[in-house]
Design a protein around this motif. Structure first.
Motif, mmCIF file in Angstrom:
data_model
loop_
_atom_site.group_PDB
_atom_site.id
_atom_site.type_symbol
_atom_site.label_atom_id
_atom_site.label_comp_id
_atom_site.label_asym_id
_atom_site.label_seq_id
_atom_site.Cartn_x
_atom_site.Cartn_y
_atom_site.Cartn_z
ATOM 1 N N GLN A 380 31.953 19.604 13.685
ATOM 2 C CA GLN A 380 33.276 20.636 13.091
ATOM 3 C C GLN A 380 33.304 20.282 12.084
ATOM 4 O O GLN A 380 32.916 19.357 10.921
ATOM 5 C CB GLN A 380 34.554 20.394 13.750
ATOM 6 C CG GLN A 380 34.266 21.421 15.345
ATOM 7 C CD GLN A 380 33.443 22.583 15.096
ATOM 8 O OE1 GLN A 380 31.569 22.930 15.367
ATOM 9 N NE2 GLN A 380 34.195 24.101 14.834
ATOM 10 N N CYS A 381 34.060 21.165 10.643
ATOM 11 C CA CYS A 381 34.418 20.976 9.356
ATOM 12 C C CYS A 381 33.706 20.378 8.978
ATOM 13 O O CYS A 381 33.628 20.064 7.622
ATOM 14 C CB CYS A 381 35.616 20.096 9.438
ATOM 15 S SG CYS A 381 37.227 20.759 10.369
ATOM 16 N N SER A 384 33.875 21.762 4.636
ATOM 17 C CA SER A 384 35.526 22.227 4.853
ATOM 18 C C SER A 384 35.937 21.400 4.826
ATOM 19 O O SER A 384 35.587 20.145 5.645
ATOM 20 C CB SER A 384 35.793 23.519 5.678
ATOM 21 O OG SER A 384 34.623 25.002 6.045
ATOM 22 N N ARG A 385 37.322 21.255 4.615
ATOM 23 C CA ARG A 385 38.419 20.213 4.692
ATOM 24 C C ARG A 385 38.004 19.311 4.276
ATOM 25 O O ARG A 385 37.720 18.005 4.727
ATOM 26 C CB ARG A 385 38.821 20.018 5.904
ATOM 27 C CG ARG A 385 39.562 21.699 6.444
ATOM 28 C CD ARG A 385 39.626 21.072 8.080
ATOM 29 N NE ARG A 385 40.971 19.968 7.581
ATOM 30 C CZ ARG A 385 41.585 20.177 9.326
ATOM 31 N NH1 ARG A 385 41.071 20.232 10.066
ATOM 32 N NH2 ARG A 385 42.055 19.348 9.394
ATOM 33 N N CYS A 394 40.414 24.896 4.235
ATOM 34 C CA CYS A 394 39.793 25.667 5.574
ATOM 35 C C CYS A 394 39.173 26.652 5.909
ATOM 36 O O CYS A 394 39.768 27.668 5.223
ATOM 37 C CB CYS A 394 41.004 25.113 6.983
ATOM 38 S SG CYS A 394 40.793 25.917 8.694
ATOM 39 N N SER A 395 37.997 26.948 6.882
ATOM 40 C CA SER A 395 37.146 27.979 6.604
ATOM 41 C C SER A 395 37.526 28.675 7.345
ATOM 42 O O SER A 395 37.085 30.008 7.502
ATOM 43 C CB SER A 395 35.702 27.471 7.127
ATOM 44 O OG SER A 395 35.408 27.140 5.380
ATOM 45 N N CYS A 398 35.430 28.629 11.787
ATOM 46 C CA CYS A 398 34.314 27.833 13.139
ATOM 47 C C CYS A 398 34.611 27.033 13.718
ATOM 48 O O CYS A 398 33.615 26.940 15.063
ATOM 49 C CB CYS A 398 33.723 26.376 11.192
ATOM 50 S SG CYS A 398 34.656 26.399 10.209
ATOM 51 N N CYS A 399 36.228 27.029 14.115
ATOM 52 C CA CYS A 399 36.780 26.107 14.877
ATOM 53 C C CYS A 399 36.827 27.626 16.736
ATOM 54 O O CYS A 399 36.095 26.910 17.631
ATOM 55 C CB CYS A 399 38.710 25.860 14.943
ATOM 56 S SG CYS A 399 39.093 24.710 14.487
HETATM 57 S S1 SF4 Z 1 38.392 26.383 11.285
HETATM 58 FE FE1 SF4 Z 1 38.062 24.344 12.531
HETATM 59 S S2 SF4 Z 1 36.393 23.424 11.751
HETATM 60 FE FE2 SF4 Z 1 36.333 25.332 9.848
HETATM 61 S S3 SF4 Z 1 37.295 23.979 8.684
HETATM 62 FE FE3 SF4 Z 1 38.970 24.553 9.888
HETATM 63 S S4 SF4 Z 1 39.239 22.979 11.221
HETATM 64 FE FE4 SF4 Z 1 37.092 22.909 10.083
#
Ligand code: SF4
Ligand SMILES: Cc1cc2nc3c(=O)[nH]c(=O)nc-3n(C[C@H](O)[C@H](O)[C@H](O)COP(=O)(O)OP(=O)(O)OC[C@H]3O[C@@H](n4cnc5c(N)ncnc54)[C@H](O)[C@@H]3O)c2cc1C
Ligand code: SF4
Ligand code: SF4
Ligand code: SF4
Lengths: 649, 134
Positions: A380-381, A384-385, A394-395, A398-399
């Protein structure tokens, strides 16, 4: 002159710090002040009526409201002043909340003194206010929508259905955007193609929408109600005779990675982007076509039974006029090769989530493109971040898409061992938490820890993941068949281009900046230009669609009346003082100033419909000839004087 | 056995001191574990680097009792990877400094016999004095 001064308590926000009694009795002592009142909430009906009735009863001709910021409630009070029959510009707001009681909460005495100064400054300015009126301009019903992903499609359909004339411009040969590439959509697991393709099909059948694919907006000049747009339409080299029989494709000798399939399959130089592309017509990829590069081949033309291949097509420049513009230019996925420790691009078993979307589609259709294997890890991430690669945000998607992809993999083959390595798992939306729980029930293992590095076995090509399980405080070093990078979103290249053409402001992450994050989330600082979807910031499909409909509604609100009001706060040039040096012309970010010859003298002239009242020219003018209505230098001087305590105590 | 700890304003003092000595804002650590996952010596440590960060965030002085802060080789792998750009190795260094500044002698130089001093390599002596004397 009779000035009314109104002091707001803001339900304690102000009155708990500023001594209202002292403030009102100070205001009463100022010259020309006829009435001073205070109220718990000046913005309430009661507070507003106070102003309305006083103006009528006591013949007040100027109003000062000491309350919150003019950004917040300026319009509320201007509307009341106007309703009472005065020019709404015979009004001033003294911001004694954001600029006084909030920052100085711990120094009430000094805060009260500052509040007096601020009120005094307001009175000094209001005395010199001119009686300005908003001007009305005619406006038509034509809209340009840039980008035809789900955001642009939704906005175009809403506008078209409401009877507005839409020009939808898409740079790719088909509409659909990224959503067309997805397998299913979280949290409901609707098949993306099944819910998107009917909407795509509605576009060409809507009589109010003119679609330009393979096209880009090259230039925009003019202003709201009067934008002049130049569209650059690239040739398809296939004309409308094409019935998509596909005979040409079979004979094309060129094989290229298929971008729609993320390179998992190949396509020819003459191709249709995908099965539900709109328009469903062939197109020639000019830079990769042998005919265009070497002057040979031409197989497709030879075999086409409908004489549809036309190598002579030329790029076209199309000029249109529109009244408003909606930018829906979307996003690009993060280029994972920038994150060196994950070895994307050098290791065949490290792939992106978008590739996994396509692999799942193919697997479901019974024609798998490559081996998925039994042990799969999601990271993950990625992009991002991560301040190391320069993306702090944070995108947001994606989570949830990893939650989706991991359980789809597990459900098709329960023997699969699927892990998601995350930093924080953000399941914030409606139905998301429940969906996350469903993944856990399916047997997906969620491990809290950001993967530090990936190591490839040079022989087996399997990938070892190195990570700390931050909950168990143990180091995991484990081998996987396939590692999926959950790449984040970036403002796309296309978004950068259109931002430049329209001179739009961008937020720190590079996405397009809204006019106000809470109250004007789809407006921009450019009048008549709106934004929606991932061009504005990372978001999922439901949020994108909601924003697209909001942008359409905001555009309709402007155009529906047939006329719109422009602020009279524009620059104005004193022709006697102007030396014609054109400094203003060069600093104006909106091309609103031009010079012209008048009585044998070159002078600057401001187009008040283009001028946004930014003040750049007034500040730059070496002769003091360029001034701004409502902020004339006489007013600014009086305000500074009042602030420095030249008060009439 | 699970220990109970207290979190109170009293602990802030220790956190502030480590912030100051390291020049880092330790509360910025989001406990992602990137530092630990990449640390080449982590398996020699009794707590992971991110655990060290956590204990300091909570202002627990017991962090000074762990060997991890001495095992840290200041290789900077964590520093160049931390997504919040925290210089983790500087935090470890700050913790070592706190102990070193207590100026405790772990060896008594006078007690070393003359013959041994004569045959010990000089560099070993200098380094022992540096590390083990206050
Ligand atoms: S949605 Fe989740 S995976 Fe995507 S950047 Fe935010 S915390 Fe990370
Ligand atoms: C792997 C992955 C999985 C996802 N899964 C889900 C999911 O399950 N559920 C969900 O809700 N969301 C999901 N999303 C998010 C979803 O893709 C987006 O929310 C959605 O596609 C945003 O649509 P958009 O129209 O704003 O942008 P886009 O889809 O990027 O569309 C923008 C369009 O504008 C065009 N364009 C760009 N610049 C220009 C220009 N200058 N001129 C003309 N045209 C231009 C582009 O070619 C493109 O067609 C996922 C995203 C990824 C990466
Ligand atoms: S002319 Fe170009 S598109 Fe047509 S068959 Fe040859 S290479 Fe393919
Ligand atoms: S900068 Fe001032 S003097 Fe120069 S052209 Fe503009 S208005 Fe005239
Ligand atoms: S890498 Fe940085 S943010 Fe992550 S746990 Fe270590 S110090 Fe904290």
């Amino acid at each position: 002159m009779k000035i009314g001064v109104y002091v707001c308590h803001c339900g304690g926000n102000i009155s708990e710090v500023v001594d209202i009694k002292q403030l009102t009795s100070f205001a009463e002592k100022q010259s020309d002040v006829a009435i001073v009142r205070d109220n718990a909430h000046m913005c309430s009906d009661v507070g507003r009526n106070l102003v309305l009735e006083d103006i009528k009863k006591h013949n007040l001709d100027r109003i000062v409201v000491a309350a919150c910021s003019p950004q917040f409630h300026g319009k509320t009070f201007m509307d009341i002043v106007k309703k009472a029959g005065l020019s709404p510009y015979l009004f001033e707001m003294a911001n004694i909340r954001e600029q006084c009681s909030w920052p100085h909460f711990d120094e009430p005495e000094l805060a009260t003194r500052k509040a007096k100064d601020l009120v005094n400054v307001g009175i000094a300015k209001v005395k010199l206010d001119e009686s300005l009126e908003r001007k009305s301009m005619p406006i038509g019903k034509r809209v340009l929508v840039v980008g035809a992903g789900i955001a642009g499609i939704q906005a175009a359909l809403d506008l078209g259905d409401a009877g507005f004339e839409v020009f939808l411009v898409e740079k790719k040969p088909t509409i659909g955007g990224k959503m067309a590439q997805l397998s299913r959509t979280f949290p409901t697991e609707d098949c993306a193609a099944c819910i998107l393709s009917p909407k795509m099909a509605d576009v060409p059948s809507n009589p109010n929408i003119t679609l330009f694919t393979n096209s880009e907006v090259e230039k925009v000049s003019g202003f709201i109600g009067n934008f002049e747009v130049t569209i650059n339409k690239k040739p398809r080299y296939v004309n409308d005779n094409c019935v998509s029989c596909g005979i040409c494709e079979e004979k094309c000798p060129v094989k290229l990675p298929n971008e729609f399939e993320q390179g998992l399959t190949t396509r020819r130089a003459i191709y249709v982007p995908f099965e539900f592309a709109v328009p469903y017509k062939y197109v020639i990829d000019e830079p990769n076509c042998i005919y265009f590069q070497k002057g040979k081949c031409g197989n497709c033309k030879k075999v086409c039974p409908h004489d549809a291949v036309d190598f002579e097509q030329k790029p076209e420049k199309i000029e249109i006029k529109v009244d408003t513009i909606i930018v829906a230019s979307g996003y690009d996925i993060f280029d994972a090769s920038e994150k060196k420790v994950y070895g994307f691009g050098t290791n065949e078993n490290v792939i992106t989530s978008l590739e996994m979307e396509r692999m799942i589609v193919h697997e479901a259709e019974g024609r798998p493109t490559r081996k998925i294997g039994n042990r799969i890890a999601f990271i993950q991430c990625v992009g991002s971040r991560d301040e190391q690669i320069g993306n702090e945000y944070c995108s947001r998607i994606c989570c949830m898409y990893a939650t989706k992809l991991s359980q789809l993999l597990k459900r098709t083959d329960p023997k699969r061992d699927v892990y998601v390595f995350y930093t924080d798992l953000r399941a914030y939306g409606k139905g998301f938490e429940e969906y996350y729980k469903r993944a856990a029930r399916t047997g997906v293992k969620f491990i809290r820890g950001r993967v530090a590095e990936l190591i490839e076995d040079p022989e087996t090509k399997k990938v070892t993941v190195k990570v700390e399980d931050t909950l168990a405080r143990q180091i995991i070093e484990s081998e996987f068949d396939l590692v999926v990078l959950s790449v984040g979103m970036q403002p796309g290249e296309g978004t950068g281009k259109i931002a430049e053409v329209l001179r739009m402001t961008r937020s720190p992450g590079g996405f397009l900046q809204e006019a106000h994050p809470k109250f004007k989330p789809v407006d921009t600082l450019n009048d008549g230009v709106f934004i929606c979807g991932c061009a504005q910031g990372p978001k999922d499909i439901p949020d994108t669609v909601a924003q697209a409909s909001a942008a359409a509604a905001r555009a309709i609100r402007l155009m529906n009346k047939g006329e719109y009001e422009v602020e009279p706060i524009t620059a104005v040039v004193d022709e006697d003082l102007c030396s014609g040096c054109a400094t203003c012309v060069s600093v104006c970010p909106y091309d609103a100033v031009k010079t012209e010859v008048k009585d044998d003298k070159r002078v600057a002239k401001v187009n008040e419909f283009l001028c946004q009242g930014c003040g750049s020219c007034s500040a730059a003018c070496p002769s003091g000839a360029s001034q701004q209505h409502w902020f004339m230098s006489s007013q600014l001087k009086a305000m500074v004087g009042a602030a420095l305590g030249e008060e009439e105590e | 056995m699970i220990k109970k700890i207290e979190i109170s304003p009293e602990n802030e003092k220790f956190l502030k001191k480590v912030n100051e000595l390291s020049g880092q804002v330790i509360t910025l650590c989001e406990q992602c574990g990137t530092c630990s996952g990449g640390c080449p010596l982590v398996t020699e440590m009794d707590i992971t680097p991110s655990q060290m960060m956590r204990i300091v965030q909570l202002g627990q002085k017991e962090v000074l009792d762990y060997k991890a802060i001495w095992v840290c080789a200041s290789c900077f792998t964590c520093t160049v990877r931390c997504p919040r750009q925290i210089d983790v190795s500087k935090v470890a260094e700050a913790l070592r400094q706190i102990i070193l500044r207590q100026a405790v002698d772990h060896i008594d130089i006078k007690a070393i016999p003359k013959e041994e001093i004569a045959c010990l390599p000089q560099i070993a002596l200098v380094s022992a004095c540096r590390k083990f004397t206050g």
